[in-house]
Design a protein around this motif. Sequence first.
Motif, PDB file in Angstrom:
ATOM      1  N   TYR A  74       0.885  -1.146  -0.167  1.00  0.00           N
ATOM      2  CA  TYR A  74      -0.146  -0.199  -0.119  1.00  0.00           C
ATOM      3  C   TYR A  74       0.949   1.103  -0.016  1.00  0.00           C
ATOM      4  CZ  TYR A  74      -3.890  -3.379   1.479  1.00  0.00           C
ATOM      5  OH  TYR A  74      -4.666  -4.269   1.456  1.00  0.00           O
ATOM      6  N   PRO A  75       1.236   1.762  -1.017  1.00  0.00           N
ATOM      7  CA  PRO A  75       1.898   3.075  -1.091  1.00  0.00           C
ATOM      8  C   PRO A  75       1.268   4.062  -0.323  1.00  0.00           C
ATOM      9  CG  PRO A  75       1.277   2.339  -3.343  1.00  0.00           C
ATOM     10  CD  PRO A  75       0.267   1.671  -2.564  1.00  0.00           C
TER      11      PRO A  75
ATOM     12  N   TYR B 260      -8.502  -1.146   3.055  1.00  0.00           N
ATOM     13  CA  TYR B 260      -7.696  -2.085   3.551  1.00  0.00           C
ATOM     14  C   TYR B 260      -8.310  -3.224   3.955  1.00  0.00           C
ATOM     15  CZ  TYR B 260      -4.526   1.950   4.715  1.00  0.00           C
ATOM     16  OH  TYR B 260      -3.557   2.910   4.463  1.00  0.00           O
ATOM     17  N   ALA B 261      -9.577  -3.774   3.321  1.00  0.00           N
ATOM     18  CA  ALA B 261     -10.045  -4.983   3.286  1.00  0.00           C
ATOM     19  C   ALA B 261      -9.218  -5.941   3.134  1.00  0.00           C
ATOM     20  CB  ALA B 261     -11.257  -4.775   2.776  1.00  0.00           C
ATOM     21  N   GLY B 262      -8.107  -5.970   2.350  1.00  0.00           N
ATOM     22  CA  GLY B 262      -7.467  -7.071   2.152  1.00  0.00           C
ATOM     23  C   GLY B 262      -6.558  -7.713   3.211  1.00  0.00           C
TER      24      GLY B 262
ATOM     25  N   VAL C 153       1.669  -7.582   9.668  1.00  0.00           N
ATOM     26  CA  VAL C 153       1.951  -6.157   8.542  1.00  0.00           C
ATOM     27  C   VAL C 153       2.904  -5.092   8.877  1.00  0.00           C
ATOM     28  CG1 VAL C 153       0.606  -4.350   7.745  1.00  0.00           C
ATOM     29  CG2 VAL C 153      -0.734  -6.497   8.046  1.00  0.00           C
ATOM     30  N   LEU C 154       3.937  -5.006   7.924  1.00  0.00           N
ATOM     31  CA  LEU C 154       5.058  -3.976   8.362  1.00  0.00           C
ATOM     32  C   LEU C 154       4.147  -2.568   7.947  1.00  0.00           C
ATOM     33  CD1 LEU C 154       7.912  -5.561   6.660  1.00  0.00           C
ATOM     34  CD2 LEU C 154       7.367  -5.831   8.897  1.00  0.00           C
ATOM     35  N   VAL C 155       4.359  -1.697   8.914  1.00  0.00           N
ATOM     36  CA  VAL C 155       3.711  -0.336   9.031  1.00  0.00           C
ATOM     37  C   VAL C 155       5.119   0.813   8.992  1.00  0.00           C
ATOM     38  CG1 VAL C 155       2.154   1.349   9.551  1.00  0.00           C
ATOM     39  CG2 VAL C 155       1.685  -0.951   9.636  1.00  0.00           C
TER      40      VAL C 155
ATOM     41  N   LEU D 263      -7.974  -0.589  11.839  1.00  0.00           N
ATOM     42  CA  LEU D 263      -7.819  -1.725  11.739  1.00  0.00           C
ATOM     43  C   LEU D 263      -8.042  -2.829  12.999  1.00  0.00           C
ATOM     44  CD1 LEU D 263      -4.502  -1.968   9.259  1.00  0.00           C
ATOM     45  CD2 LEU D 263      -7.110  -2.546   8.796  1.00  0.00           C
ATOM     46  N   THR D 264      -8.305  -2.048  14.031  1.00  0.00           N
ATOM     47  CA  THR D 264      -8.355  -2.764  15.590  1.00  0.00           C
ATOM     48  C   THR D 264      -9.921  -2.302  15.969  1.00  0.00           C
ATOM     49  OG1 THR D 264      -7.565  -0.758  16.541  1.00  0.00           O
ATOM     50  CG2 THR D 264      -6.127  -2.554  16.103  1.00  0.00           C
TER      51      THR D 264
END
Length: 647
Positions: free
Chosen positions: A228-229, A238-240, A247-249, A263-264
């Motif tokens: 995700y750029p 971000y449904a995928g 996940v790296l952020v 996402l939480t």
Amino acid sequence: MGSALWEGLPAPEPRRSFGFVADLPPFTLAVVGAGPRGVGVLERLGANAAELSGGRRLEVHLIDPFPPGPGRVWRYDQSPLLRMNSMPEDVTMFTDESVKMAGPVRPGPSLLEWARKVRDGGLDADVPPDVAGELTALDPFHFPTRRLQSAYLTWVYRKVVEDLPDGIDVVEHAARATGVDGNTVSLSDGTAVVADAVVFTVGHLDAEPDERERELVAFAARHGLAYYPAGYTADVDYAGVEPGETVLVRGFGLAFVDLMLLLTEGRGGRFEDLPCGGLRYHPSGAEPVLHVGSRRGVPYHAKIGYRLRGKPLRLPRFFDAYAMDALAGDALDFRADVWPLIAKELAWGYYSELFTGHPERVRMDFAVFADAFADLAWDSPSMRELVARAVPAEADRLDLDRLDRPMAGREFGTAEEFGKELRKYVEVDLARRADQEFSADLGAFMALLSVYGQLPVLVHKGRLDAASQVSDMDGWFHGFFSYYASGPPPRRLEELLALHEAGIVSFAGAEMRVTAERGVFVASSASHPETVEARTLIEARLPDPSVTRAADGLLRQLRDAGELAEETVADPVTGALLPSGRIHTRVSDSRLLDGTGRPHPHRFAVGPHTSARSAAAFTRPRTNALSFRQNDAVAREILALANPAMQ
């Protein structure tokens, strides 16, 4: 609607009309972007019309697929979990006596004042039921939801339209501007507006992936990964992102905070307030595991929750117009020539509050300290000696290097050890930002705000080294400002700690690096030797401004036609040009500059990513906001174009 906006201020002037020139058609203005900035320009058109219109009618076409007032960023249709990072008393859309402009001041309520008047029945506003309870409970130290801000901006827009004089008409277009050919603006719904003038009110510039991001996009496609750029978090799907996956952020600022919540809690989790303080997170099972890092390796500082305790600050004191005029020589280096003045200003705000608000913690009269401080160069041995004599506790002394890079040079044996240290860091930050004993931090914060407002003046003088302006001022310093002064509400960091405790968030460390190897993304850092592999990588940040990589079709069309250009910064000595990424405008009047540097007579652009470098469309009251001054100047230019007597 109430006759007065709030107690203690005069009611707005009644609607005025002016004599029309019968044989002239209306002057047509297309405003591309009907969010807060577009509404701000509209308000200034109404305020200045009686003086400058010359009796010609003005027809304003507001073009935006999102609702006028809130626009895209502040639209009501977004997650109720997302909040502002400003307190309601620090948000206004109205000019006041501090704004140095040619047009008249038209006062109006801040977000807090508006909420109180609506709650008390003094203002008629259509507040959605979902935020009615929040509005009722709002106090000065709350951080409103973006939905409540949307309701405020909707009211502001309706108020502005209601107060327009009879000679100004508004036409709304719920469509996107797709092209400009001569004086014709084409819209996505198939219609067109023939306009005598166009104002582009640009906010964040969406950009296509840069070279490195394109490499990662290609790598992800080859190996079945997800990348995700950089993008505006609320607009990214971000449904995928799968439940339970690592996940790296990359990025630890406000974009990460939004991502973390979506996402939480946004996936059904729940935060519980504990009796002893703090939070506990109850997972839903739908959350991924977020492994987050950045260059600093720490989140932005929480917003401060108290007021100054000492005497009013005198700001700016050392970084004012006189100081900038005194900067000698060409090709100034931001770090070497400008930063010492800024740092001294921050220290002045910090120590002014420490001495006058906490005199028991210093060993010198403030007047004596201030006189000596004024004569010394920033961070010189003499200044360090003065501070050591006057401020006995080392913890009370301002250390900007440590503040900027708190984890620099610190190495830990394991990721767990670093995680424990980062928890302590966040806990200390939360305590410090809630305890008025540390109000000197607010002094530095206020000084930093005053500095930020002065920087466009320095840029417009054109004496900064080009590379230094782009990398140091637009890059490093803007990042430092955001990190120190534009962080999240304190509760967001409490939620971060609760998610870490629940195993939903882990910390990568400082100087985070991500490589694409062995068919996966691999994260490492300078803080500890451990690495983490993942099949998903998210860039939690807004894209850097770029006309070259503009995602908007209208900007691309104008750019490719040579009618819109990317600002380049010329080195005063070598003449070398470096792109800044911003839309090139003439700073004096915001006219759009074409590829040859010529100003367009009837096209204007305003916003943070133009050459003027203004801040957001709304601002803190009584700060002489640059955005308000620009809105007024542009409105007066447009009215002058419309005035038959001024042609």
